[in-house]
Structures are given as C-alpha cells and as structure tokens.
Design a protein around this motif. Structure first.
Motif, PDB file in Angstrom:
ATOM      1  N   LEU A   1      14.412 -31.222 -30.449  1.00  0.00           N
ATOM      2  CA  LEU A   1      14.007 -29.846 -30.739  1.00  0.00           C
ATOM      3  C   LEU A   1      13.090 -29.311 -29.643  1.00  0.00           C
ATOM      4  O   LEU A   1      13.221 -28.156 -29.217  1.00  0.00           O
ATOM      5  CB  LEU A   1      13.295 -29.781 -32.092  1.00  0.00           C
ATOM      6  CG  LEU A   1      14.150 -30.050 -33.334  1.00  0.00           C
ATOM      7  CD1 LEU A   1      13.275 -30.065 -34.577  1.00  0.00           C
ATOM      8  CD2 LEU A   1      15.267 -29.015 -33.485  1.00  0.00           C
ATOM      9  N   LEU A   2      12.171 -30.154 -29.170  1.00  0.00           N
ATOM     10  CA  LEU A   2      11.240 -29.743 -28.132  1.00  0.00           C
ATOM     11  C   LEU A   2      11.961 -29.322 -26.861  1.00  0.00           C
ATOM     12  O   LEU A   2      11.580 -28.341 -26.214  1.00  0.00           O
ATOM     13  CB  LEU A   2      10.263 -30.887 -27.834  1.00  0.00           C
ATOM     14  CG  LEU A   2       9.322 -30.705 -26.641  1.00  0.00           C
ATOM     15  CD1 LEU A   2       8.415 -29.493 -26.847  1.00  0.00           C
ATOM     16  CD2 LEU A   2       8.495 -31.964 -26.427  1.00  0.00           C
ATOM     17  N   THR A   3      13.016 -30.048 -26.503  1.00  0.00           N
ATOM     18  CA  THR A   3      13.741 -29.782 -25.265  1.00  0.00           C
ATOM     19  C   THR A   3      14.963 -28.886 -25.480  1.00  0.00           C
ATOM     20  O   THR A   3      15.806 -28.761 -24.597  1.00  0.00           O
ATOM     21  CB  THR A   3      14.186 -31.104 -24.610  1.00  0.00           C
ATOM     22  OG1 THR A   3      14.908 -31.901 -25.567  1.00  0.00           O
ATOM     23  CG2 THR A   3      12.976 -31.898 -24.126  1.00  0.00           C
ATOM     24  N   LYS A   4      15.040 -28.287 -26.646  1.00  0.00           N
ATOM     25  CA  LYS A   4      16.097 -27.327 -26.989  1.00  0.00           C
ATOM     26  C   LYS A   4      17.496 -27.933 -26.876  1.00  0.00           C
ATOM     27  O   LYS A   4      18.473 -27.277 -26.539  1.00  0.00           O
ATOM     28  CB  LYS A   4      15.993 -26.088 -26.093  1.00  0.00           C
ATOM     29  CG  LYS A   4      16.750 -24.857 -26.559  1.00  0.00           C
ATOM     30  CD  LYS A   4      16.338 -24.328 -27.889  1.00  0.00           C
ATOM     31  CE  LYS A   4      17.101 -23.056 -28.247  1.00  0.00           C
ATOM     32  NZ  LYS A   4      16.804 -22.562 -29.585  1.00  0.00           N
ATOM     33  N   ARG A   5      17.589 -29.225 -27.206  1.00  0.00           N
ATOM     34  CA  ARG A   5      18.909 -29.856 -27.301  1.00  0.00           C
ATOM     35  C   ARG A   5      19.418 -29.807 -28.735  1.00  0.00           C
ATOM     36  O   ARG A   5      20.535 -30.241 -29.025  1.00  0.00           O
ATOM     37  CB  ARG A   5      18.837 -31.307 -26.798  1.00  0.00           C
ATOM     38  CG  ARG A   5      18.634 -31.420 -25.299  1.00  0.00           C
ATOM     39  CD  ARG A   5      18.482 -32.858 -24.863  1.00  0.00           C
ATOM     40  NE  ARG A   5      17.198 -33.410 -25.283  1.00  0.00           N
ATOM     41  CZ  ARG A   5      16.922 -34.709 -25.312  1.00  0.00           C
ATOM     42  NH1 ARG A   5      17.848 -35.591 -24.964  1.00  0.00           N
ATOM     43  NH2 ARG A   5      15.737 -35.129 -25.694  1.00  0.00           N
TER      44      ARG A   5
ATOM     45  N   ILE B   1      10.565 -21.027 -28.483  1.00  0.00           N
ATOM     46  CA  ILE B   1      11.886 -21.628 -28.340  1.00  0.00           C
ATOM     47  C   ILE B   1      12.922 -20.871 -29.165  1.00  0.00           C
ATOM     48  O   ILE B   1      14.061 -20.689 -28.738  1.00  0.00           O
ATOM     49  CB  ILE B   1      11.834 -23.113 -28.742  1.00  0.00           C
ATOM     50  CG1 ILE B   1      11.168 -23.939 -27.648  1.00  0.00           C
ATOM     51  CG2 ILE B   1      13.239 -23.656 -29.011  1.00  0.00           C
ATOM     52  CD1 ILE B   1      11.163 -25.416 -27.888  1.00  0.00           C
ATOM     53  N   ARG B   2      12.549 -20.409 -30.339  1.00  0.00           N
ATOM     54  CA  ARG B   2      13.507 -19.717 -31.212  1.00  0.00           C
ATOM     55  C   ARG B   2      13.999 -18.414 -30.598  1.00  0.00           C
ATOM     56  O   ARG B   2      15.110 -17.977 -30.857  1.00  0.00           O
ATOM     57  CB  ARG B   2      12.888 -19.433 -32.578  1.00  0.00           C
ATOM     58  CG  ARG B   2      12.579 -20.672 -33.381  1.00  0.00           C
ATOM     59  CD  ARG B   2      12.477 -20.389 -34.846  1.00  0.00           C
ATOM     60  NE  ARG B   2      13.791 -20.222 -35.455  1.00  0.00           N
ATOM     61  CZ  ARG B   2      13.987 -20.002 -36.741  1.00  0.00           C
ATOM     62  NH1 ARG B   2      12.963 -19.881 -37.557  1.00  0.00           N
ATOM     63  NH2 ARG B   2      15.196 -19.876 -37.226  1.00  0.00           N
ATOM     64  N   GLN B   3      13.162 -17.794 -29.801  1.00  0.00           N
ATOM     65  CA  GLN B   3      13.530 -16.521 -29.192  1.00  0.00           C
ATOM     66  C   GLN B   3      14.156 -16.683 -27.814  1.00  0.00           C
ATOM     67  O   GLN B   3      14.448 -15.698 -27.136  1.00  0.00           O
ATOM     68  CB  GLN B   3      12.293 -15.620 -29.103  1.00  0.00           C
ATOM     69  CG  GLN B   3      11.727 -15.236 -30.466  1.00  0.00           C
ATOM     70  CD  GLN B   3      10.448 -14.435 -30.356  1.00  0.00           C
ATOM     71  OE1 GLN B   3       9.933 -14.210 -29.269  1.00  0.00           O
ATOM     72  NE2 GLN B   3       9.929 -13.999 -31.499  1.00  0.00           N
TER      73      GLN B   3
ATOM     74  N   GLN C   1      -0.360 -26.315 -24.338  1.00  0.00           N
ATOM     75  CA  GLN C   1       0.911 -26.374 -23.616  1.00  0.00           C
ATOM     76  C   GLN C   1       2.098 -26.400 -24.575  1.00  0.00           C
ATOM     77  O   GLN C   1       3.141 -25.791 -24.316  1.00  0.00           O
ATOM     78  CB  GLN C   1       0.932 -27.618 -22.727  1.00  0.00           C
ATOM     79  CG  GLN C   1       2.133 -27.673 -21.792  1.00  0.00           C
ATOM     80  CD  GLN C   1       2.085 -28.864 -20.865  1.00  0.00           C
ATOM     81  OE1 GLN C   1       1.527 -29.912 -21.208  1.00  0.00           O
ATOM     82  NE2 GLN C   1       2.657 -28.728 -19.679  1.00  0.00           N
ATOM     83  N   ILE C   2       1.939 -27.121 -25.706  1.00  0.00           N
ATOM     84  CA  ILE C   2       3.013 -27.230 -26.695  1.00  0.00           C
ATOM     85  C   ILE C   2       2.421 -26.992 -28.084  1.00  0.00           C
ATOM     86  O   ILE C   2       1.356 -27.527 -28.412  1.00  0.00           O
ATOM     87  CB  ILE C   2       3.672 -28.631 -26.659  1.00  0.00           C
ATOM     88  CG1 ILE C   2       4.280 -28.912 -25.282  1.00  0.00           C
ATOM     89  CG2 ILE C   2       4.727 -28.767 -27.760  1.00  0.00           C
ATOM     90  CD1 ILE C   2       4.697 -30.352 -25.090  1.00  0.00           C
ATOM     91  N   VAL C   3       3.120 -26.202 -28.887  1.00  0.00           N
ATOM     92  CA  VAL C   3       2.702 -25.967 -30.270  1.00  0.00           C
ATOM     93  C   VAL C   3       3.917 -26.106 -31.190  1.00  0.00           C
ATOM     94  O   VAL C   3       4.922 -25.423 -30.994  1.00  0.00           O
ATOM     95  CB  VAL C   3       2.090 -24.564 -30.460  1.00  0.00           C
ATOM     96  CG1 VAL C   3       1.762 -24.326 -31.936  1.00  0.00           C
ATOM     97  CG2 VAL C   3       0.847 -24.393 -29.601  1.00  0.00           C
ATOM     98  N   PHE C   4       3.836 -27.012 -32.157  1.00  0.00           N
ATOM     99  CA  PHE C   4       4.810 -27.105 -33.244  1.00  0.00           C
ATOM    100  C   PHE C   4       4.200 -26.384 -34.436  1.00  0.00           C
ATOM    101  O   PHE C   4       3.113 -26.752 -34.893  1.00  0.00           O
ATOM    102  CB  PHE C   4       5.097 -28.559 -33.609  1.00  0.00           C
ATOM    103  CG  PHE C   4       6.206 -29.200 -32.831  1.00  0.00           C
ATOM    104  CD1 PHE C   4       7.344 -29.685 -33.479  1.00  0.00           C
ATOM    105  CD2 PHE C   4       6.124 -29.336 -31.460  1.00  0.00           C
ATOM    106  CE1 PHE C   4       8.366 -30.280 -32.770  1.00  0.00           C
ATOM    107  CE2 PHE C   4       7.148 -29.926 -30.729  1.00  0.00           C
ATOM    108  CZ  PHE C   4       8.274 -30.398 -31.388  1.00  0.00           C
TER     109      PHE C   4
END
Length: 262
Positions: free
Chosen positions: A48-52, A67-69, A2-5
């Motif tokens: 960073l995870l929540t794009k704040r 997220i970067r794209q 679900q989430i990947v750093f």
C-alpha cells in the motif's frame, strides 16, 4: 512527517482484511521494523505504501502527497522515491549482476551516461566490486542478497522498503545485510523493513510496529520482538471484535473437529 498512515484499511475482494484502521507516522531518516505472524498484514502495508495495491479506506501521505488522490499516470514517478527489495522479486538468472542492478535505472528512465557510474558505485557499496559480470547462479546466496540491495539503492531513494531481506540467510550473512542497511539509514535514508528474525529485531533496538490480523497492536521506540503482543489471545480478541458471534461459532466448530480427530 515523511510518511503518514491515517486509519488505513485494506479489504480484499474475497472478503479478507489485510489492514484495519492502521495509523502511524514516520519521520525522515527513521528505521522501522514491521513484525507479525504470517498473514498479519506486513507485506500488505508495504504494498500500500508503494502504491502496488490500493487502499480501501483511510489514506497514506508521502511527503505530504495523498496516495489516494494520485493519478494513475503519476504512479511510476511517485515510486521513484522508493528503493524496494522484495523477497518475491529476485534476480533475473539470465542477466549478470551489473545488468540486474541496471534494470532499476532503466525502469526509472535515468540518463544513460550516468548509469554505469551509478551501478558500479552501488555494487561497490555492497562489496561486489569485481563481481559485476557474474551471473546470479555463479555467486553465493549472500552475494545475491547484496546484489538485490544494490538494485534497491542504485536510484538513490529517500525511502528503502525491505520485505524479509534476510530470509533464508544464515545469521552471519543476515547480519552482513543488516550492517549494510544500517549504513544506508545513517546516510539519511528512511528504512521500513519487514522481518521474522527475532534476533535481528532484538539486537537492533529500532522502532518496532507489531501487526496482528491486520491491526497495529503496538508501536515501540527502541523496541524488540514482542511475542506477547502476537499471542493467540490477542488474535482471538481482534477476531471476536471483528466478526462477533460468527467467529465464536467457527472457533467452537474448529475445536470440536480437532478433538474429534484425536
């Protein structure tokens, strides 16, 4: 996942480093504690995870979405999959509990005809039935915390992000909040929680990510509050690797100044 750093680094304009090459993966429905001393990068990770906040290098993927794209116009829609309880964003004192919880639905443009049902359900789940018309100042600190949690879950998020939800609560009230969060997690919601509470982390036996100076130094399944990984020697090791001779010189100057002040 679900989430990947993926080797995520965050550098601030003033030169500090919030996170350095942090990598980990999260499966749907996991419960994860993020621990570390003040300034270790815990809140930065959540932002960073929540794009704040924006990544400097590396990438974060949520439901296989980079997220970067992510285009700026799509960020509000991206955030709708998160429920966020942030210690810096409290309840609005001039609004009652109902209105405070309803704000999350208004912000995410939920249909008006379903709002009341959603708000009342969220308040009931938090044990706040009958308190919807009370102002925050008229309820206890524990009830205010539960109202903030109700606001975080009212949109039915798939990921719950909690930044010190038990801060300033006594052990009994803190455990009440953790029981509620555990119930939400058992319903299938992924939980990522920053906490300084050693007792809660040790009792819960969940996965624990430990940060030191922005570096992920341990990732333990069924872990506890690992003070050893957060000791001064680990911090010095990271800082020496990061800054080399510059940190050695500063350390000697700080030591000399300390001894001279005695």
């Amino acid at each position: 996942m679900q989430i990947v750093f993926d080797h995520v680094t965050k550098k601030f304009e003033e030169g500090g480093i919030g996170l350095e090459k942090v990598s980990f993966e999260v499966q749907k429905g996991e419960f994860i504690f993020v621990i570390g001393e003040s300034g270790a990068g815990k809140s930065t990770l959540l932002r960073l995870l929540t794009k704040r906040s924006n990544i400097t290098s590396g990438n974060i993927y949520v439901e296989n979405q980079s997220i970067r794209q992510l285009h700026r116009k799509k960020i509000p829609y991206f955030r709708r999959q998160f429920g966020i309880m942030d210690k810096e964003v409290g309840l609005l004192e001039y609004m009652d509990l109902y209105q405070n919880v309803e704000l999350a639905l208004i912000a995410t443009e939920h249909p008006e005809d379903t709002m009341r049902k959603r708000v009342m359900k969220a308040l009931a789940l938090m044990g706040l039935s009958g308190k919807e018309n009370y102002l925050p100042i008229e309820v206890s600190i524990g009830e205010r915390a539960r109202a903030m949690l109700a606001r975080a879950i009212v949109t039915n998020p798939s990921i719950l992000v909690l930044d010190e939800p038990t801060a300033n609560l006594d052990p009994g009230l803190a455990w009440d909040i953790m029981t509620l969060v555990s119930n939400i997690n058992r319903a299938g919601v992924t939980v990522i929680m920053v906490s300084h509470s050693k007792d809660l982390v040790n009792v819960m036996h969940k996965r624990v990510l430990t940060l030191v100076a922005g570096v992920l130094v341990s990732d333990e399944k069924n872990g506890g509050y690992n003070s050893k990984d957060m000791d001064i020697f680990m911090y010095r090791k990271i800082m020496r690797r990061r800054y080399g001779n510059a940190y050695e010189v500063r350390e000697r100057v700080d030591k000399k100044s300390f001894l001279g002040s005695r």
